[in-house]
Design a protein around this motif. Structure first.
Motif, PDB file in Angstrom:
ATOM      1  N   UNK A   8      63.399  53.675  22.765  1.00 15.66           N
ATOM      2  CA  UNK A   8      62.477  54.064  21.799  1.00 15.66           C
ATOM      3  C   UNK A   8      62.008  53.112  20.685  1.00 15.66           C
ATOM      4  N   UNK A   9      60.636  52.848  20.731  1.00 11.02           N
ATOM      5  CA  UNK A   9      60.008  51.967  19.945  1.00 11.02           C
ATOM      6  C   UNK A   9      59.727  52.819  18.462  1.00 11.02           C
ATOM      7  N   UNK A  21      57.216  58.121   9.809  1.00  5.36           N
ATOM      8  CA  UNK A  21      56.957  59.084  10.655  1.00  5.36           C
ATOM      9  C   UNK A  21      58.232  59.647  11.558  1.00  5.36           C
ATOM     10  N   UNK A  22      59.135  58.702  11.579  1.00  4.54           N
ATOM     11  CA  UNK A  22      60.420  58.960  12.520  1.00  4.54           C
ATOM     12  C   UNK A  22      61.210  60.138  11.915  1.00  4.54           C
ATOM     13  N   UNK A  34      63.733  63.555  18.778  1.00  2.00           N
ATOM     14  CA  UNK A  34      62.975  64.130  19.766  1.00  2.00           C
ATOM     15  C   UNK A  34      62.807  63.381  20.725  1.00  2.00           C
ATOM     16  N   UNK A  35      62.479  62.096  20.596  1.00  2.00           N
ATOM     17  CA  UNK A  35      62.258  61.103  21.673  1.00  2.00           C
ATOM     18  C   UNK A  35      63.692  60.793  22.514  1.00  2.00           C
ATOM     19  N   UNK A 103      58.303  56.467  18.790  1.00  2.00           N
ATOM     20  CA  UNK A 103      59.188  57.404  18.076  1.00  2.00           C
ATOM     21  C   UNK A 103      58.200  58.697  17.266  1.00  2.00           C
ATOM     22  N   UNK A 104      56.890  58.583  17.630  1.00  2.00           N
ATOM     23  CA  UNK A 104      56.068  59.794  17.150  1.00  2.00           C
ATOM     24  C   UNK A 104      55.609  60.686  18.003  1.00  2.00           C
ATOM     25  N   UNK A 105      56.100  61.275  18.884  1.00  2.00           N
ATOM     26  CA  UNK A 105      55.942  62.185  20.049  1.00  2.00           C
ATOM     27  C   UNK A 105      56.456  63.672  19.759  1.00  2.00           C
TER      28      UNK A 105
END
Length: 201
Positions: A8-9, A21-22, A34-35, A103-105
Motif C-alpha cells: 500500500x502506497x 487521507x489514510x 480498507x486497502x 491508500x485512498x481507495x
C-alpha cells in the motif's frame, strides 16, 4: 503462482484534501485499512501470502499487526519511489509479484484484487494495471518485483512519472467488474461525493 506480497502506497502529503487521507473513515474503517483488507486474503502471511507492506513518506503512521511499515529511502520523488521501495521489500520477502494499491481507495474490494491477480497470472507482463472506460489506474495493479531495479534506475535518471515508467515496460491493462472500486479521493469534494454515494439506498 508463487506467494504474493501486498504493497500500500501511503506516502502522499494529502495537500489537496487538507487532512491525512489514510485516516479518513469510510464504512467504519480508515482508508489505509480498507486497502489492506482488500489484499489481505491473498497477501497476508497467515493466508499463505508473502506479507503486506505500507510505504510511507515523511510521516510514518501506525499499521495493523502483521503489516510491515516502510519509509521511502529518498523523499519527495512521488509514488514511483514508493513503488520501488515496496517492490524491493517484497522481493526480499521471496515474492515474485505484489498487489499494489494506493491508500485512498474507499470502495476497493478483495473481489477486485482477485480479478487483477487472475488476469496477471493469465498473461505475461511485468505489470497489470486496472482500468475503467476513462483511464488507467497505475495504483491499482499487480507488479512483478523484478520492476524494483528498473524503477530505481529511472529515478536515478531523474524520471519520476509513474505512467511514463510503466509505459516503458511490458504492461497489460484490464477492466474490472466494479469500476467504482477504482475511485480514489484527493479533495474534500471528491470525499463528499463518495460519502453521498455510499449513503444512497
Amino acid at each position: 503462482m508463487s506467494a504474493i506480497a501486498g504493497i500500500v502506497l501511503a506516502g502522499g502529503g494529502s495537500r489537496r484534501m487538507g487532512t491525512d487521507k489514510t485516516r479518513l473513515v469510510f464504512d467504519g474503517k480508515p482508508l489505509l485499512e480498507r486497502s489492506l483488507e482488500a489484499m489481505r486474503p491473498y497477501c497476508a502471511e497467515q493466508s499463505g501470502g508473502a506479507g503486506m507492506f505500507v510505504v510511507f513518506g515523511e510521516h510514518e503512521r501506525p499499521v495493523p499487526d502483521g503489516v510491515r511499515a516502510l519509509r521511502d529511502e529518498v523523499l519527495g520523488q512521488g509514488p514511483l519511489r514508493g513503488l520501488a521501495t515496496g517492490l524491493s521489500a517484497a522481493s526480499a520477502s521471496g515474492a515474485a509479484a505484489a498487489v499494489v494499491l494506493s491508500a485512498d481507495l474507499p470502495l476497493i474490494t478483495a473481489a477486485v484484487v482477485g480479478e487483477l491477480l487472475a488476469a496477471f497470472e493469465a498473461g505475461r507482463a511485468e505489470a497489470l494495471l486496472a482500468a475503467d472506460h476513462e483511464r488507467t489506474h497505475p495504483l491499482v495493479a499487480v507488479c512483478s518485483t523484478a520492476l524494483a531495479a528498473p524503477a530505481v534506475a529511472a529515478l536515478a535518471a531523474g524520471k519520476r512519472a509513474m505512467m511514463e515508467f510503466l509505459n516503458s515496460r511490458a504492461i497489460r491493462k484490464t477492466q474490472v467488474s466494479e469500476p467504482l472500486a477504482l475511485s480514489n479521493v484527493n479533495t474534500p469534494q471528491e470525499w463528499a461525493a463518495l460519502s453521498r454515494l455510499r449513503s444512497e439506498p
